[in-house]
Scaffold this motif. Structure first.
Motif, PDB file in Angstrom:
ATOM      1  N   GLY A  47       0.773  -1.292  -0.002  1.00 36.01           N
ATOM      2  CA  GLY A  47      -0.028  -0.053   0.083  1.00 36.01           C
ATOM      3  C   GLY A  47       0.951   1.227   0.243  1.00 36.01           C
ATOM      4  N   PHE A  48       2.320   1.064  -0.177  1.00 29.93           N
ATOM      5  CA  PHE A  48       2.811   2.598  -0.020  1.00 29.93           C
ATOM      6  C   PHE A  48       2.750   3.088  -1.361  1.00 29.93           C
ATOM      7  N   THR A  49       2.771   4.465  -1.486  1.00 30.04           N
ATOM      8  CA  THR A  49       2.586   5.074  -2.735  1.00 30.04           C
ATOM      9  C   THR A  49       3.671   6.114  -2.873  1.00 30.04           C
ATOM     10  N   GLY A  50       4.828   5.959  -1.926  1.00 35.65           N
ATOM     11  CA  GLY A  50       5.964   6.971  -2.110  1.00 35.65           C
ATOM     12  C   GLY A  50       5.476   8.429  -1.745  1.00 35.65           C
ATOM     13  N   SER A  51       6.384   9.303  -1.881  1.00 27.87           N
ATOM     14  CA  SER A  51       6.150  10.687  -1.626  1.00 27.87           C
ATOM     15  C   SER A  51       5.405  11.423  -2.629  1.00 27.87           C
ATOM     16  N   ALA A  52       4.643  12.162  -2.516  1.00 27.09           N
ATOM     17  CA  ALA A  52       3.758  12.802  -3.327  1.00 27.09           C
ATOM     18  C   ALA A  52       4.615  14.013  -4.101  1.00 27.09           C
ATOM     19  N   THR A  53       5.195  14.836  -3.208  1.00 25.25           N
ATOM     20  CA  THR A  53       6.154  15.805  -3.442  1.00 25.25           C
ATOM     21  C   THR A  53       7.294  15.877  -2.403  1.00 25.25           C
ATOM     22  N   SER A  54       8.217  16.606  -2.653  1.00 24.27           N
ATOM     23  CA  SER A  54       9.380  16.717  -1.958  1.00 24.27           C
ATOM     24  C   SER A  54       8.957  17.672  -0.691  1.00 24.27           C
ATOM     25  N   LEU A  55       9.602  17.513   0.460  1.00 27.29           N
ATOM     26  CA  LEU A  55       9.139  18.439   1.609  1.00 27.29           C
ATOM     27  C   LEU A  55       9.451  19.796   1.341  1.00 27.29           C
ATOM     28  N   ASP A  56      10.341  20.165   0.480  1.00 28.66           N
ATOM     29  CA  ASP A  56      10.768  21.474  -0.013  1.00 28.66           C
ATOM     30  C   ASP A  56       9.795  22.139  -0.665  1.00 28.66           C
ATOM     31  N   ASP A  57       8.603  21.265  -1.333  1.00 25.19           N
ATOM     32  CA  ASP A  57       7.431  21.887  -2.012  1.00 25.19           C
ATOM     33  C   ASP A  57       6.368  22.328  -1.298  1.00 25.19           C
ATOM     34  N   PRO A  58       5.581  23.343  -1.695  1.00 23.88           N
ATOM     35  CA  PRO A  58       4.496  23.867  -0.628  1.00 23.88           C
ATOM     36  C   PRO A  58       3.500  22.989  -0.821  1.00 23.88           C
ATOM     37  N   LYS A  59       2.672  22.731   0.492  1.00 27.57           N
ATOM     38  CA  LYS A  59       1.298  22.019   0.133  1.00 27.57           C
ATOM     39  C   LYS A  59       0.334  22.893  -0.172  1.00 27.57           C
ATOM     40  N   ARG A  60      -0.698  22.505  -1.101  1.00 27.71           N
ATOM     41  CA  ARG A  60      -1.641  23.531  -1.650  1.00 27.71           C
ATOM     42  C   ARG A  60      -2.642  23.495  -0.269  1.00 27.71           C
ATOM     43  N   VAL A  61      -3.197  24.457  -0.004  1.00 27.37           N
ATOM     44  CA  VAL A  61      -4.062  24.877   1.102  1.00 27.37           C
ATOM     45  C   VAL A  61      -5.266  24.037   0.949  1.00 27.37           C
ATOM     46  N   THR A  62      -5.665  24.007  -0.355  1.00 22.88           N
ATOM     47  CA  THR A  62      -7.117  23.329  -0.559  1.00 22.88           C
ATOM     48  C   THR A  62      -6.990  21.814  -0.297  1.00 22.88           C
ATOM     49  N   GLU A  63      -5.710  21.032  -0.735  1.00 19.87           N
ATOM     50  CA  GLU A  63      -5.476  19.728  -0.497  1.00 19.87           C
ATOM     51  C   GLU A  63      -5.374  19.535   1.196  1.00 19.87           C
ATOM     52  N   ALA A  64      -4.950  20.698   1.759  1.00 20.25           N
ATOM     53  CA  ALA A  64      -4.930  20.489   3.368  1.00 20.25           C
ATOM     54  C   ALA A  64      -6.182  20.459   3.946  1.00 20.25           C
ATOM     55  N   GLU A  65      -7.021  21.326   3.036  1.00 22.77           N
ATOM     56  CA  GLU A  65      -8.365  21.342   3.669  1.00 22.77           C
ATOM     57  C   GLU A  65      -9.091  19.963   3.613  1.00 22.77           C
ATOM     58  N   LYS A  66      -8.931  19.501   2.359  1.00 27.02           N
ATOM     59  CA  LYS A  66      -9.583  18.205   2.217  1.00 27.02           C
ATOM     60  C   LYS A  66      -9.216  17.096   3.097  1.00 27.02           C
ATOM     61  N   THR A  67      -7.783  17.202   3.429  1.00 26.88           N
ATOM     62  CA  THR A  67      -7.190  16.069   4.152  1.00 26.88           C
ATOM     63  C   THR A  67      -7.713  16.476   5.497  1.00 26.88           C
ATOM     64  N   GLY A  68      -7.966  17.573   5.977  1.00 28.55           N
ATOM     65  CA  GLY A  68      -8.561  17.636   7.383  1.00 28.55           C
ATOM     66  C   GLY A  68     -10.142  17.478   7.305  1.00 28.55           C
ATOM     67  N   THR A  69     -10.742  17.496   6.321  1.00 31.86           N
ATOM     68  CA  THR A  69     -12.154  17.211   6.256  1.00 31.86           C
ATOM     69  C   THR A  69     -12.422  15.621   6.362  1.00 31.86           C
ATOM     70  N   CYS A  70     -11.503  15.084   5.371  1.00 32.62           N
ATOM     71  CA  CYS A  70     -11.696  13.347   5.596  1.00 32.62           C
ATOM     72  C   CYS A  70     -10.379  12.933   4.773  1.00 32.62           C
ATOM     73  N   PRO A  71      -9.215  12.613   5.808  1.00 34.28           N
ATOM     74  CA  PRO A  71      -8.049  12.080   5.289  1.00 34.28           C
ATOM     75  C   PRO A  71      -8.116  10.751   3.934  1.00 34.28           C
ATOM     76  N   TRP A  72      -8.987   9.917   4.430  1.00 40.81           N
ATOM     77  CA  TRP A  72      -8.973   8.940   3.468  1.00 40.81           C
ATOM     78  C   TRP A  72      -9.799   9.217   2.014  1.00 40.81           C
ATOM     79  N   ARG A  73     -10.607   9.937   2.193  1.00 42.57           N
ATOM     80  CA  ARG A  73     -11.229  10.482   0.717  1.00 42.57           C
ATOM     81  C   ARG A  73     -10.353  11.482  -0.011  1.00 42.57           C
TER      82      ARG A  73
END
Length: 268
Positions: A47-73
């Motif tokens: 089930g490993f999918t690897g790293s989506a982006t480098s830790l040096d890359d910023p995370k989109r705030v909309t993606e962070a919101e979706k993760t906060g709402t439902c991480p699995w979805r």
């Protein structure tokens, strides 16, 4: 290795990867698939999918919101790209919510973009002079509305069903509200940019949060970053203390992060 080299022959169609490197890659793949008996170590098939982006890359705030709402979805939909297929036997497709909101967004983006263009970076927008943006005349507004409604219908596969006019009618009521709220004088002053990219550093987070503000305005209190929404407000409390408390609680849960990111970026 000799078998791979012989199978290739003298063909130039196959990319010239060394036979040794190709043999090693295939051996590693077989080792991952055909695990030793009793071996329990995690593997890509675990089930490993690897790293989506480098830790040096910023995370989109909309993606962070979706993760906060439902991480699995958020993981299944955003990361894996797996979404439920629409069932044609369930009746007419939905024509509200995000689809109508995207049409409203497209029209407003065109209205502001016609006057100020698209300033790509927040720093660039904040250094610019504010521009007055007029509300378009009826003919121009209808042209933009038809164009965006058709684009939305075509994107969702609804154009052959003739749904574009209905989508345009649904979006028109939201545009009328926006006109009454911000363009009641026919002119919106002090617009600095449209579709502006920015990022903000938050204490305790290794990565920056990246965002795209639909509009940036100059006000007496400082820059104001706006995101167009055509949905029901997430917080409906009328009393200011209750409203602030509800907003703070949702931010702490990883929701409503856009406003917080905008506030941090504007303060910086």
């Amino acid at each position: 290795e000799p078998a791979i080299a012989e199978g290739r022959g003298d063909t130039t169609v196959v990319p010239r990867v060394s036979a040794g490197g190709l043999a090693a890659a295939r051996s590693e793949l077989l080792a991952a698939i055909e695990r030793r008996y009793g071996e329990t170590a995690p593997s890509p098939w675990f089930g490993f999918t690897g790293s989506a982006t480098s830790l040096d890359d910023p995370k989109r705030v909309t993606e962070a919101e979706k993760t906060g709402t439902c991480p699995w979805r958020a993981f299944v939909w955003r990361r894996l790209g797996v979404q439920p297929m629409p069932d044609p036997l369930l009746g007419l497709p939905a024509i509200g919510g995000p689809l109508v909101g995207s049409i409203v967004h497209g029209v407003l983006e065109a209205i502001v973009g016609d006057a100020v263009g698209h300033r790509a970076e927040l720093d660039e927008a904040l250094a610019a002079e504010g521009v007055p943006v007029p509300w378009p005349g009826r003919d121009r507004l209808e042209e933009l509305l038809r164009r965006e409604a058709y684009r939305g219908a075509r994107r969702e596969g609804l154009a052959p069903m003739g749904m574009a006019p209905l989508l345009g009618a649904r979006a028109r009521q939201f545009l009328e509200v926006e006109h009454a709220l911000e363009w009641s004088r026919g002119l919106l002053d002090g617009v600095l940019g449209s579709e502006v990219e920015g990022r903000v550093s938050i204490a305790g987070l290794e990565r920056q949060l990246a965002f795209r503000a639909d509009r940036v305005d100059a006000t007496d209190e400082g820059p104001a970053l706006t995101d167009y929404k055509a949905a029901k407000p997430a917080v409906t409390a009328k009393n200011d203390p209750f409203r602030r408390n509800n907003i703070a609680r949702m931010i702490a849960r990883g929701r409503l992060l856009q406003g917080s990111a905008y506030a941090h970026a504007g303060a910086d």
